[in-house]
Design a protein around this motif. Structure first.
Motif, PDB file in Angstrom:
ATOM      1  N   PHE A   5       0.793  -1.035  -0.007  1.00 29.20           N
ATOM      2  CA  PHE A   5      -0.042   0.014  -0.199  1.00 29.20           C
ATOM      3  C   PHE A   5       0.912   1.216  -0.040  1.00 29.20           C
ATOM      4  CE2 PHE A   5      -3.532  -2.290   2.047  1.00 29.20           C
ATOM      5  CZ  PHE A   5      -4.506  -2.273   1.207  1.00 29.20           C
ATOM      6  N   HIS A   6       0.501   2.304  -0.953  1.00 31.01           N
ATOM      7  CA  HIS A   6       1.029   3.469  -0.631  1.00 31.01           C
ATOM      8  C   HIS A   6      -0.072   4.382  -0.028  1.00 31.01           C
ATOM      9  CE1 HIS A   6       2.877   7.550  -2.783  1.00 31.01           C
ATOM     10  NE2 HIS A   6       3.303   7.092  -1.762  1.00 31.01           N
ATOM     11  N   ALA A  26      -3.241   4.219   8.759  1.00 22.96           N
ATOM     12  CA  ALA A  26      -2.918   3.733   7.352  1.00 22.96           C
ATOM     13  C   ALA A  26      -1.354   3.094   7.421  1.00 22.96           C
ATOM     14  CB  ALA A  26      -2.908   4.817   6.494  1.00 22.96           C
ATOM     15  N   GLY A  27      -1.129   2.025   7.079  1.00 23.74           N
ATOM     16  CA  GLY A  27       0.101   1.302   7.280  1.00 23.74           C
ATOM     17  C   GLY A  27       0.209   0.348   5.931  1.00 23.74           C
ATOM     18  N   PRO A  28       1.527  -0.252   5.968  1.00 23.91           N
ATOM     19  CA  PRO A  28       1.804  -1.026   4.598  1.00 23.91           C
ATOM     20  C   PRO A  28       0.856  -2.187   4.392  1.00 23.91           C
ATOM     21  CG  PRO A  28       3.919  -0.529   5.976  1.00 23.91           C
ATOM     22  CD  PRO A  28       2.409   0.120   6.831  1.00 23.91           C
ATOM     23  N   ARG A  29       0.289  -2.732   5.586  1.00 24.44           N
ATOM     24  CA  ARG A  29      -0.800  -3.929   5.442  1.00 24.44           C
ATOM     25  C   ARG A  29      -2.141  -3.411   5.900  1.00 24.44           C
ATOM     26  NH1 ARG A  29       3.841  -6.726   7.030  1.00 24.44           N
ATOM     27  NH2 ARG A  29       4.780  -8.189   5.533  1.00 24.44           N
ATOM     28  N   LEU A  54      -6.531  -3.402  16.140  1.00 25.08           N
ATOM     29  CA  LEU A  54      -6.213  -3.760  15.086  1.00 25.08           C
ATOM     30  C   LEU A  54      -4.789  -3.430  14.659  1.00 25.08           C
ATOM     31  CD1 LEU A  54      -9.238  -2.739  12.962  1.00 25.08           C
ATOM     32  CD2 LEU A  54      -9.035  -4.800  14.234  1.00 25.08           C
ATOM     33  N   VAL A  55      -4.002  -2.600  15.091  1.00 22.25           N
ATOM     34  CA  VAL A  55      -2.738  -2.151  14.590  1.00 22.25           C
ATOM     35  C   VAL A  55      -1.706  -3.163  14.507  1.00 22.25           C
ATOM     36  CG1 VAL A  55      -3.332   0.558  15.167  1.00 22.25           C
ATOM     37  CG2 VAL A  55      -2.096  -1.115  16.907  1.00 22.25           C
ATOM     38  N   ASP A  56      -1.891  -4.116  15.497  1.00 20.83           N
ATOM     39  CA  ASP A  56      -0.594  -5.068  15.511  1.00 20.83           C
ATOM     40  C   ASP A  56      -0.795  -6.014  14.235  1.00 20.83           C
ATOM     41  OD1 ASP A  56       0.268  -4.348  17.886  1.00 20.83           O
ATOM     42  OD2 ASP A  56      -0.669  -5.872  18.988  1.00 20.83           O
ATOM     43  N   LEU A  57      -1.839  -5.905  13.448  1.00 20.88           N
ATOM     44  CA  LEU A  57      -2.048  -6.769  12.183  1.00 20.88           C
ATOM     45  C   LEU A  57      -1.183  -6.123  11.149  1.00 20.88           C
ATOM     46  CD1 LEU A  57      -5.853  -7.381  12.317  1.00 20.88           C
ATOM     47  CD2 LEU A  57      -4.150  -9.019  12.857  1.00 20.88           C
ATOM     48  N   ASP A  58      -0.906  -4.878  11.098  1.00 16.35           N
ATOM     49  CA  ASP A  58      -0.053  -4.160  10.280  1.00 16.35           C
ATOM     50  C   ASP A  58       1.226  -4.761  10.300  1.00 16.35           C
ATOM     51  OD1 ASP A  58       0.178  -2.468   8.101  1.00 16.35           O
ATOM     52  OD2 ASP A  58       0.760  -0.904   9.433  1.00 16.35           O
ATOM     53  N   GLY A  59       1.844  -5.558  11.174  1.00 14.59           N
ATOM     54  CA  GLY A  59       3.140  -5.914  11.298  1.00 14.59           C
ATOM     55  C   GLY A  59       3.311  -7.319  11.069  1.00 14.59           C
ATOM     56  N   ILE A 102      -9.163  -2.628   5.960  1.00 15.82           N
ATOM     57  CA  ILE A 102      -8.864  -3.478   5.091  1.00 15.82           C
ATOM     58  C   ILE A 102      -7.369  -3.908   5.304  1.00 15.82           C
ATOM     59  CG2 ILE A 102      -8.343  -3.170   2.461  1.00 15.82           C
ATOM     60  CD1 ILE A 102     -10.133  -1.163   2.103  1.00 15.82           C
ATOM     61  N   LEU A 103      -7.482  -5.242   5.341  1.00 17.70           N
ATOM     62  CA  LEU A 103      -6.103  -6.014   5.832  1.00 17.70           C
ATOM     63  C   LEU A 103      -5.500  -6.631   4.420  1.00 17.70           C
ATOM     64  CD1 LEU A 103      -4.016  -6.981   7.831  1.00 17.70           C
ATOM     65  CD2 LEU A 103      -5.292  -8.757   8.408  1.00 17.70           C
ATOM     66  N   ARG A 104      -4.364  -6.391   4.144  1.00 21.97           N
ATOM     67  CA  ARG A 104      -3.550  -6.870   2.942  1.00 21.97           C
ATOM     68  C   ARG A 104      -3.017  -8.322   3.288  1.00 21.97           C
ATOM     69  NH1 ARG A 104       1.165  -6.901   0.700  1.00 21.97           N
ATOM     70  NH2 ARG A 104       2.090  -5.478   2.263  1.00 21.97           N
ATOM     71  N   SER A 105      -3.107  -9.290   2.409  1.00 24.92           N
ATOM     72  CA  SER A 105      -2.405 -10.511   2.491  1.00 24.92           C
ATOM     73  C   SER A 105      -2.171 -10.762   1.185  1.00 24.92           C
ATOM     74  CB  SER A 105      -3.300 -11.685   3.372  1.00 24.92           C
ATOM     75  OG  SER A 105      -2.611 -13.012   3.287  1.00 24.92           O
ATOM     76  N   HIS A 106      -0.787 -10.540   0.886  1.00 28.98           N
ATOM     77  CA  HIS A 106      -0.089 -10.953  -0.684  1.00 28.98           C
ATOM     78  C   HIS A 106      -1.198 -10.311  -1.346  1.00 28.98           C
ATOM     79  CE1 HIS A 106       2.576 -13.777   1.380  1.00 28.98           C
ATOM     80  NE2 HIS A 106       1.408 -14.443   1.876  1.00 28.98           N
TER      81      HIS A 106
END
Length: 452
Positions: A5-6, A26-29, A54-59, A102-106
């Motif tokens: 994510f940008h 907003a974070g990378p994932r 939720l923020v831990d999911l970003d890492g 929105i959580l990104r996974s691959h």
């Protein structure tokens, strides 16, 4: 192909509110936004608590099969935490929050949605809303009782039918989408979508500007439109990480989540957020110092001239204050809110705050609805007062509360429990997406919550 994510996140308190009850991340994932409700006592805590969960999911680099369950588990845990906070602090009963995450996974994106905040997808030159509001007005549209155009200015557009309140059946819709390079996702609170036209939002989102510049412009447009509510924007562009020169790596936290000092789960505030807070404090001090210097340098330093200037300035200030106070009072008498009066639900004319000894509201009409007959959630809302745009909107809300009181009384008469919440489930599909819905299938009921 490595995806990322940008992103950018922005938030503003709006033109009327004195506090920001929105929280954005907003974070990378992970992209997430929560619009809190429950008045100044709880909206900010509700939204920041959920975002903080939720923020831990970003890492975490989760597999596609793990992401959906992990996101739902975190939301459920956060909802339980809201119940525990409300139980420990009675003043916070009745708080709640919308959520879009929105959580990104691959190359997969897991989207969780509850409430009337909205998510949009910009793809192939078109902006499409990919969530459906969990609101009373949306249920009227679904039933064919009003059109989409009539829904835009409907006086009950702030009534939501599903939010996170700590109740055991507060469950979001969960969908899984396929990410594509070039997609842009927009998450926004109703401080934007209620006050800026959809065509204008689409024009800005599709203009090709970076996420930060686009978010800034959308907030600016909402404020120019006079948005009284908090305005929060989160944007994420799906990019090929190998082709982006300097993709962001530090998450951006905005709104209540960036400043919250109470709660049970601390949120890691980024260096940028800390710098922004320090900058605001420094700016405030600088402004005060600047005004002091300016006043000290104006006019002669001694003699009658200085006193004449001071008297003239004092007179001008009194005139401005007097005119402003009269204008403010006149404006207040065109406002309405619903609150308790001698044990009954009543409609007040004015605003719920007083100006020292000056009363800014009075009872316009008193209903036959007993506050004690309402379900706990709605009783807490009425005791805290619920603002409406017009007298007609206040009357419609009283009718809705009468329905809730009758339903609750009927349930108690048969020995049943009085359920505080109503629910409706929905899933949204758009072209070129793969969607899996795990939301509850409970049919909608008339109950709703008024956001403040």
């Amino acid at each position: 192909m490595p995806f990322a994510f940008h992103y950018a996140a922005r938030s503003d308190v709006g033109m009327v509110r004195s506090e920001n009850q929105d929280s954005g991340y907003a974070g990378p994932r992970l992209l997430a936004m929560a619009d809190g409700m429950g008045g100044h006592a709880g909206g900010d805590i509700a939204s920041s608590t959920v975002i903080g969960a939720l923020v831990d999911l970003d890492g975490e680099a989760l597999g596609s099969s793990e992401a959906s369950s992990a996101l739902l588990q975190r939301i459920t845990a956060a909802n339980t935490q809201l119940a525990e906070i409300s139980k420990a602090e009675p003043a916070l009963q009745g708080m709640g929050t919308t959520l879009i995450a929105i959580l990104r996974s691959h190359n997969k994106l897991v989207l969780a949605h509850i409430g009337d905040s909205r998510a949009y997808l910009a793809r192939d030159g078109k902006l499409t809303q990919i969530t459906k509001d969990h609101s009373f007005v949306q249920s009227l549209v679904d039933e064919g009782r009003i059109s989409e155009e009539e829904a835009i200015g409907h006086p009950q557009r702030s009534l939501v039918t599903r939010v996170l309140t700590g109740q055991h059946d507060d469950e979001p819709d969960i969908t899984v989408r396929e990410a594509r390079i070039g997609d842009r996702y927009l998450i926004a609170s109703d401080g934007l979508t209620d006050y800026v036209a959809g065509d204008t939002i689409a024009e800005m989102v599709l203009a090709g500007q970076p996420p930060g510049a686009t978010a800034d412009r959308l907030v600016e447009l909402a404020l120019k439109a006079g948005a009284p509510d908090n305005v929060t924007i989160v944007i994420g562009d799906v990019v090929d990480i190998t082709k982006v020169t300097a993709p962001p790596t530090q998450p951006q936290i905005v709104g209540a989540a960036a400043t919250r000092s109470k709660g049970t789960r601390p949120i890691p505030v980024t260096p940028a957020a800390k710098a922004a807070a320090l900058s605001r404090e420094a700016a405030g001090e600088s402004d005060d110092d600047g005004h002091d210097v300016t006043l000290a340098e104006e006019g002669p330093t001694s003699g009658p001239g200085r006193w004449l200037r001071r008297l003239a300035l004092l007179g001008l200030v009194l005139i401005v204050l007097g005119g402003g106070a009269y204008a403010a009072y006149t404006w207040s008498q065109h406002q309405y809110f619903v609150a308790a009066h001698q044990g009954d639900v009543a409609i007040y004319q004015g605003v719920s705050q007083d100006l020292g000894p000056i009363k800014l509201s009075h009872v316009k009409s008193q209903s036959d609805v007993l506050v004690a007959d309402l379900p706990d959630f709605y009783r807490a809302k009425v005791e805290d007062s619920v603002s409406t745009d017009t007298l007609q909107a206040a009357q419609a809300l009283v009718s809705q509360l009468r329905t809730e009181a009758l339903r609750c009384a009927a349930s108690r008469a048969t020995g049943g429990a009085c359920d505080d919440t109503g629910a409706s489930s929905s899933s949204t599909t758009t072209p070129s997406t793969t969607t899996t819905t795990t939301a509850p299938t409970t049919a909608p009921t008339p109950s709703a919550t008024t956001k403040r």
